[in-house]
Design a protein around this motif. Structure first.
Motif, mmCIF file in Angstrom:
data_model
loop_
_atom_site.group_PDB
_atom_site.id
_atom_site.type_symbol
_atom_site.label_atom_id
_atom_site.label_comp_id
_atom_site.label_asym_id
_atom_site.label_seq_id
_atom_site.Cartn_x
_atom_site.Cartn_y
_atom_site.Cartn_z
ATOM 1 N N PRO A 1 0.808 -1.230 0.000
ATOM 2 C CA PRO A 1 0.000 0.000 0.000
ATOM 3 C C PRO A 1 0.840 1.279 0.000
ATOM 4 N N ALA A 2 1.941 1.271 0.713
ATOM 5 C CA ALA A 2 2.812 2.453 0.742
ATOM 6 C C ALA A 2 3.445 2.674 -0.626
ATOM 7 N N THR A 3 3.842 1.576 -1.264
ATOM 8 C CA THR A 3 4.433 1.680 -2.602
ATOM 9 C C THR A 3 3.402 2.199 -3.598
ATOM 10 N N ARG A 4 2.197 1.679 -3.533
ATOM 11 C CA ARG A 4 1.140 2.147 -4.434
ATOM 12 C C ARG A 4 0.861 3.635 -4.223
ATOM 13 N N GLN A 5 0.849 4.058 -2.968
ATOM 14 C CA GLN A 5 0.617 5.475 -2.686
ATOM 15 C C GLN A 5 1.748 6.329 -3.250
ATOM 16 N N GLN A 6 2.962 5.822 -3.136
ATOM 17 C CA GLN A 6 4.104 6.545 -3.683
ATOM 18 C C GLN A 6 3.975 6.664 -5.204
ATOM 19 N N ILE A 7 3.539 5.584 -5.860
ATOM 20 C CA ILE A 7 3.359 5.617 -7.314
ATOM 21 C C ILE A 7 2.256 6.595 -7.691
ATOM 22 N N VAL A 8 1.176 6.597 -6.916
ATOM 23 C CA VAL A 8 0.083 7.539 -7.178
ATOM 24 C C VAL A 8 0.598 8.976 -7.046
ATOM 25 N N ASP A 9 1.374 9.231 -6.021
ATOM 26 C CA ASP A 9 1.925 10.570 -5.812
ATOM 27 C C ASP A 9 2.864 10.967 -6.960
ATOM 28 N N MET A 10 3.698 10.028 -7.388
ATOM 29 C CA MET A 10 4.624 10.320 -8.488
ATOM 30 C C MET A 10 3.858 10.590 -9.783
ATOM 31 N N SER A 11 2.816 9.795 -10.038
ATOM 32 C CA SER A 11 2.050 10.017 -11.266
ATOM 33 C C SER A 11 1.299 11.341 -11.202
ATOM 34 N N SER A 12 0.854 11.736 -10.029
ATOM 35 C CA SER A 12 0.190 13.031 -9.870
ATOM 36 C C SER A 12 1.170 14.173 -10.158
ATOM 37 N N ASP A 13 2.382 14.040 -9.652
ATOM 38 C CA ASP A 13 3.410 15.056 -9.915
ATOM 39 C C ASP A 13 3.723 15.121 -11.414
ATOM 40 N N LEU A 14 3.834 13.953 -12.046
ATOM 41 C CA LEU A 14 4.108 13.906 -13.471
ATOM 42 C C LEU A 14 2.974 14.549 -14.269
ATOM 43 N N ARG A 15 1.742 14.261 -13.888
ATOM 44 C CA ARG A 15 0.588 14.850 -14.568
ATOM 45 C C ARG A 15 0.594 16.371 -14.403
ATOM 46 N N HIS A 16 0.902 16.843 -13.218
ATOM 47 C CA HIS A 16 0.956 18.290 -12.966
ATOM 48 C C HIS A 16 2.047 18.948 -13.824
ATOM 49 N N THR A 17 3.215 18.304 -13.903
ATOM 50 C CA THR A 17 4.306 18.836 -14.721
ATOM 51 C C THR A 17 3.906 18.888 -16.186
ATOM 52 N N ALA A 18 3.280 17.819 -16.666
ATOM 53 C CA ALA A 18 2.855 17.778 -18.069
ATOM 54 C C ALA A 18 1.800 18.854 -18.341
ATOM 55 N N ASP A 19 0.857 19.032 -17.424
ATOM 56 C CA ASP A 19 -0.167 20.073 -17.602
ATOM 57 C C ASP A 19 0.457 21.459 -17.642
ATOM 58 N N THR A 20 1.410 21.696 -16.764
ATOM 59 C CA THR A 20 2.074 23.001 -16.726
ATOM 60 C C THR A 20 2.832 23.258 -18.029
ATOM 61 N N GLN A 21 3.565 22.269 -18.489
ATOM 62 C CA GLN A 21 4.322 22.422 -19.744
ATOM 63 C C GLN A 21 3.368 22.637 -20.920
ATOM 64 N N ALA A 22 2.284 21.880 -20.955
ATOM 65 C CA ALA A 22 1.316 22.025 -22.050
ATOM 66 C C ALA A 22 0.707 23.428 -22.045
ATOM 67 N N ARG A 23 0.384 23.943 -20.880
ATOM 68 C CA ARG A 23 -0.181 25.289 -20.777
ATOM 69 C C ARG A 23 0.824 26.334 -21.256
ATOM 70 N N GLU A 24 2.080 26.179 -20.859
ATOM 71 C CA GLU A 24 3.106 27.132 -21.285
ATOM 72 C C GLU A 24 3.280 27.110 -22.796
ATOM 73 N N TYR A 25 3.320 25.918 -23.393
ATOM 74 C CA TYR A 25 3.481 25.831 -24.841
ATOM 75 C C TYR A 25 2.241 26.333 -25.572
ATOM 76 N N ARG A 26 1.063 26.126 -25.001
ATOM 77 C CA ARG A 26 -0.163 26.652 -25.602
ATOM 78 C C ARG A 26 -0.117 28.182 -25.603
ATOM 79 N N ASP A 27 0.329 28.761 -24.496
ATOM 80 C CA ASP A 27 0.438 30.221 -24.420
ATOM 81 C C ASP A 27 1.463 30.750 -25.423
ATOM 82 N N LYS A 28 2.602 30.064 -25.526
ATOM 83 C CA LYS A 28 3.626 30.488 -26.478
ATOM 84 C C LYS A 28 3.103 30.383 -27.908
ATOM 85 N N ALA A 29 2.391 29.304 -28.197
ATOM 86 C CA ALA A 29 1.833 29.130 -29.541
ATOM 87 C C ALA A 29 0.826 30.236 -29.849
ATOM 88 N N GLY A 30 0.004 30.606 -28.870
ATOM 89 C CA GLY A 30 -0.955 31.701 -29.061
ATOM 90 C C GLY A 30 -0.250 33.006 -29.369
#
Length: 112
Positions: free
Chosen positions: A35-64
């Protein structure tokens, strides 16, 4: 600009692959409970998703911004071309009027 897009795509692909390899390695070598390992994976995937969303937003703004700049430049070029066409048409109109006036006065037309 195309090179930067390729560099970012390569970076993002490497980041995602590295995250997946890291998660798999963590599962295999984890000294903690499931369970601790699964929680760690969930946390890591959440961080990765947040990073990807931030990068996508920045590139969308630059493209605009690039699109808006390109539209402005295209508008300026269109106006410049229209101005040049008007100048050429006005010069041609003046020459036609001069030739017509010469013909009306009985002079030979100036063809040069």
């Amino acid at each position: 600009m195309d090179n930067r897009d390729n560099d970012f795509g390569a970076f993002l692909a490497g980041f995602v692959i590295g995250a997946l390899v890291g998660a798999a390695t963590a599962l295999i070598l984890a000294p903690q409970s499931g369970p601790a390992t699964r929680q760690q994976i969930v946390d890591m995937s959440s961080d990765l998703r947040h990073t990807a969303d931030t990068q996508a937003r920045e590139y969308r703004d630059k493209a605009g911004a690039i699109i808006a700049d390109t539209r402005d430049r295209a508008q300026q070029l269109t106006e410049q071309v229209q101005d040049q066409v008007r100048i050429v048409l006005d010069a041609g109109k003046d020459q036609v009027e001069q030739a017509a006036e010469n013909l009306n006065n009985g002079a030979a037309p100036d063809l040069g």
